[in-house]
Every structure is written in C-alpha cells, then in structure tokens.
Design a protein around this motif. Structure first.
Motif, short mmCIF file in Angstrom:
data_model
loop_
_atom_site.label_atom_id
_atom_site.label_comp_id
_atom_site.label_asym_id
_atom_site.label_seq_id
_atom_site.Cartn_x
_atom_site.Cartn_y
_atom_site.Cartn_z
N GLU A 251 17.07 141.78 -4.74
CA GLU A 251 17.20 140.44 -4.17
C GLU A 251 18.04 139.54 -5.08
N GLU A 252 17.82 139.65 -6.38
CA GLU A 252 18.61 138.87 -7.34
C GLU A 252 20.08 139.25 -7.25
N ARG A 253 20.35 140.54 -7.12
CA ARG A 253 21.73 141.01 -7.05
C ARG A 253 22.42 140.51 -5.78
N ASP A 254 21.69 140.55 -4.65
CA ASP A 254 22.26 140.04 -3.39
C ASP A 254 22.56 138.54 -3.50
N TYR A 255 21.63 137.80 -4.10
CA TYR A 255 21.79 136.36 -4.30
C TYR A 255 23.01 136.08 -5.19
N PHE A 256 23.12 136.86 -6.26
CA PHE A 256 24.24 136.72 -7.19
C PHE A 256 25.58 136.98 -6.49
N ASN A 257 25.65 138.03 -5.68
CA ASN A 257 26.89 138.36 -4.97
C ASN A 257 27.28 137.26 -3.97
N GLU A 258 26.28 136.66 -3.32
CA GLU A 258 26.56 135.56 -2.39
C GLU A 258 27.12 134.34 -3.13
N MET A 259 26.52 134.03 -4.28
CA MET A 259 26.99 132.87 -5.06
C MET A 259 28.41 133.08 -5.56
N LYS A 260 28.75 134.31 -5.94
CA LYS A 260 30.10 134.61 -6.43
C LYS A 260 31.15 134.29 -5.37
N GLU A 261 30.79 134.48 -4.11
CA GLU A 261 31.73 134.18 -3.02
C GLU A 261 31.69 132.69 -2.65
N TYR A 262 30.53 132.08 -2.83
CA TYR A 262 30.29 130.71 -2.37
C TYR A 262 31.01 129.68 -3.25
N GLY A 263 31.05 129.91 -4.58
CA GLY A 263 31.66 128.96 -5.51
C GLY A 263 33.14 128.73 -5.25
N PRO A 264 33.96 129.79 -5.19
CA PRO A 264 35.40 129.59 -4.97
C PRO A 264 35.73 128.89 -3.66
N ALA B 53 23.79 132.11 -15.00
CA ALA B 53 22.37 132.18 -15.37
C ALA B 53 21.67 133.32 -14.64
N THR B 54 22.02 133.51 -13.37
CA THR B 54 21.41 134.61 -12.59
C THR B 54 21.85 135.96 -13.14
N GLU B 55 23.10 136.05 -13.57
CA GLU B 55 23.59 137.31 -14.15
C GLU B 55 22.83 137.67 -15.41
N LYS B 56 22.55 136.65 -16.25
CA LYS B 56 21.77 136.90 -17.47
C LYS B 56 20.34 137.32 -17.14
N ARG B 57 19.78 136.69 -16.11
CA ARG B 57 18.42 137.03 -15.69
C ARG B 57 18.37 138.48 -15.19
N MET B 58 19.38 138.88 -14.41
CA MET B 58 19.46 140.27 -13.93
C MET B 58 19.58 141.24 -15.10
N ALA B 59 20.38 140.86 -16.10
CA ALA B 59 20.54 141.72 -17.27
C ALA B 59 19.21 141.91 -18.00
N GLY B 60 18.43 140.82 -18.07
CA GLY B 60 17.11 140.93 -18.70
C GLY B 60 16.19 141.87 -17.96
N LEU B 61 16.22 141.80 -16.62
CA LEU B 61 15.39 142.69 -15.81
C LEU B 61 15.80 144.14 -15.99
N SER B 62 17.11 144.39 -15.92
CA SER B 62 17.59 145.78 -15.98
C SER B 62 17.47 146.37 -17.37
N GLU B 63 17.42 145.50 -18.38
CA GLU B 63 17.36 146.01 -19.75
C GLU B 63 15.94 146.13 -20.28
N HIS B 64 15.08 145.17 -19.93
CA HIS B 64 13.77 145.11 -20.58
C HIS B 64 12.59 145.41 -19.67
N LEU B 65 12.76 145.26 -18.35
CA LEU B 65 11.61 145.49 -17.46
C LEU B 65 11.72 146.81 -16.71
N LEU B 66 12.82 147.01 -15.99
CA LEU B 66 12.95 148.21 -15.16
C LEU B 66 12.80 149.52 -15.95
N PRO B 67 13.46 149.66 -17.12
CA PRO B 67 13.31 150.93 -17.86
C PRO B 67 11.88 151.18 -18.34
N ILE B 68 11.19 150.12 -18.78
CA ILE B 68 9.82 150.28 -19.27
C ILE B 68 8.89 150.72 -18.14
#
Length: 367
Positions: A218-231, A260-275
């Motif tokens: 869900e975070e990734r989908d939200y991030f991809n939408e924002m990337k298109e929405y800003g420009p 900020a969302t990209e950093k949050r996603m990085a935190g999830l993929s690095e510290h939560l999902l693998p554990i």
C-alpha cells in the motif's frame, strides 16, 4: 522485560536510534568477547553455458587457536550455504539451526538477479553465518570451519566424501521418522508446551508477515501515485500565472511527502520485513526440531516396549535402551538450552524491530 538484560548478542542487532529504549539493555556477550568475525559482501555474477549464479565473498577474522591463520577470504555460492545448513542439521538434529533465505527471497517483491534481490540475499547470508558464529555449539562445528576456510576446489572435494559418522546419525534420525506414528507416549510436559507455543507462534508470525507485506504494498502504491501527482502541479503552474506560486507550493509539498514516504518504505523493507520473514522460517525449523526430538524419544519407547514383550535377548536390549536413554537426554538438554536462547533472541529482535518501526513512523509524520 528484565530478562532481556541477560540475553546475549545472537546476531548483528537491528540499527536503532540513540533515543530508543532498547539501548537501556546491556548484553553480556559484547563484541569485545567475540573471537570470530564474518562478513559476507562483494556479490559477483557468473555466467556459464549451463547456468547463471552469484558468488559472495566470505571474509573471516579470528583469534581462535584451531584456525591456522587469523584471516581467510573465500567465495561461496548459495548452494554452498545450503550444504552447510544440511551438514549442521545432520550433526545437531535437536539444535535450532538458523534459517537460510529461500531460493527466491521475498517472491513477488523483487526480481531474481536484480540488485535489490542480491543485496537482500547478501544480508540474509551474512546474518546466517554470524548467527552460527555466535552459537555456543554450532560455532565449533568442523564443517563450518571448512566452509569458512577451504578454497572452492577443497570444499568441492570435501563435499564428495562419503557420509561420516555425524551424517549417518542424521540419517538414522530421519529413518526413525517412518516408524514413529502419533503422539509420543512419554514426552516430557515441557516439550508439549514448546509444541503448543510454536503452533500459536507460527500462526501469529505468519499473520504479521502478511500484514507487513500488505502495508508495504500500500505504501509503494501511494508512493508511485505521488511521484506522478507532483509534476502535474508543476506543469499546471506554467499555464496559471495567478495561482502559479500556490501550485508550485503544492508540488513542493508533494515532493517532500514523497521523499518521506520513500524513507518510511526503506525502513519497513530493511528492518521489519526481513525480521518477520526470518521468524516465519524459524517457526518451520522449530517444528522440525521438535519432531526430531520426538523421533528419538519414539525410538527409545519402541525398544522399551520390545523389551517388555521378549523373554530373550534382555541383556542386548538393556544395553541398547541405556544408549538410547543417553541419546534422549542429550537431545533434551540440547533443545532446552537452545530453546531458551532462541526465545530470548526472538524477543530482542521483535522489540528492536517494532521499536524501530514506531520511531520511523514518528519521524515520517513529523516530516
């Protein structure tokens, strides 16, 4: 939980901020007490006529006397790690062997041989070896030493050797599985409790794993939408002079939210999902270890039943039963010690991981 103060450093800990409550806890086995340091890095692709595979550099530094040198550097592929895990399981059927990442890690999230896939696997392999290095028994396994020190041709030659005593013991344990049916009659209560605990743990950790992956998607989908929405707002501002500044301001705001969302996603993929995923694999391993303990117990029970029904060969049966009783006791003691150690480590990992996620969320909403 004050008991966490006595936990030892079973693996490289999850990075956490200085403000975290986790730092209140001190661990007995600090880095200064370790005598074996292993690093997995430098992935390298190999393409042959038959297959394509990745090798990783494994660097070992040690002060142990049983090693001929203080530093080793070898290259290993995933199949070599699988071989090591199988040898450890054969040699120590009732110890909790750390999990390896599956052949296709986090399937659906990354493509095989992509940089993300390779880096995710490298981290998992690094953790696998360091968990073994920090284990009080596994760290002194001879196959583990060979894995760390032998050059590729030496390791290949060692693999081709016939099964040794430890391997045959592992095969015996597996063979008993076919003769054991149903519940073990004389299973100690503590192992029944372990079994019940792991059944519940398995359900919960699998559910957490699914929820975490859904959140990440869900975070990734939200991030991809924002990337298109800003420009879009930036382009819009070029044709609307009266509200150009406001539109640029919105575009800038969206861009900041995007980062900020990209950093949050990085935190999830690095510290939560693998554990979480590692403990999904651990739950399968623990259930397997408990079954192997029951198989050893079942072998003893069948011999005791056979002795009761036979008048002859009592001396021979008595000797076999004595050996099996010792084997069951060793298996029980090994699992008891490893169980306490694993449970403490699991609590530490979960607390670190979820505290890290909470702190990331705080930073995200502040930003």
């Amino acid at each position: 939980d004050p008991s966490l103060a006595e936990v030892n450093s079973f693996s490289p800990s999850v990075p956490i901020s200085p403000s975290s409550m986790i730092n209140q806890y001190k661990f007995e086995d600090g880095p200064e007490l370790r005598d074996l340091f292993i690093t997995v890095d430098d992935p390298e692709s190999h393409i042959t006529a038959i297959e394509t595979f990745i090798t990783y550099r494994v660097v070992t530094k040690t002060t142990r006397g049983e090693f001929d040198s203080s530093e080793y550097e070898v290259r290993r592929r995933y199949q070599d790690f699988l071989w090591l895990k199988s040898k450890l399981e054969e040699a120590h059927p009732t110890l909790i062997i750390p999990p390896l990442p599956e052949k296709f890690i986090m399937k659906g999230m990354v493509e095989r041989f992509s940089d993300e896939f390779i880096e995710t696997r490298r981290k998992a392999l690094h953790k696998f070896l360091n968990r073994i290095a920090d284990h009080p028994t596994l760290t002194f396994n001879e196959d583990f030493k060979i894995f760390l020190t032998a050059q590729a041709w030496e390791l290949s030659s060692h693999k081709k050797q016939g099964p040794g005593l430890l391997s045959r013991m592992g095969q015996t344990v597996r063979a008993v599985a076919s003769s054991v049916r149903g519940a073990v009659k004389n299973r100690p209560e503590m192992f029944t409790e372990m079994n019940n605990y792991m059944e519940t743990f398995s359900q919960k950790i699998n559910l957490l794993d699914k929820i975490a992956h859904r959140i990440y998607k869900e975070e990734r989908d939200y991030f991809n939408e924002m990337k298109e929405y800003g420009p879009i707002h930036t382009l819009w501002s070029a044709s609307e002079e009266d509200i150009a500044d406001s539109l640029k301001g919105i575009a800038s705001c969206i861009d900041r939210c995007c980062k900020a969302t990209e950093k949050r996603m990085a935190g999830l993929s690095e510290h939560l999902l693998p554990i979480l995923h590692e403990y999904v694999l651990y739950s399968e391993i623990l259930m397997g270890v408990l079954k192997r303990r029951d198989q050893i117990q079942g072998e003893l029970d069948s011999k005791v039943d056979a002795l009761a029904s036979k008048k002859t060969e009592k001396d021979l049966f008595s000797e076999e039963i004595g050996k099996l009783e010792d084997k069951v006791e060793r298996a029980n003691n090994a699992l008891k010690a490893d169980w306490d150690r694993w449970k403490q480590n699991m609590q530490w990992d979960m607390r670190s991981s979820f505290t890290n996620v909470a702190e990331n969320n705080l930073r995200y909403y502040e930003e």
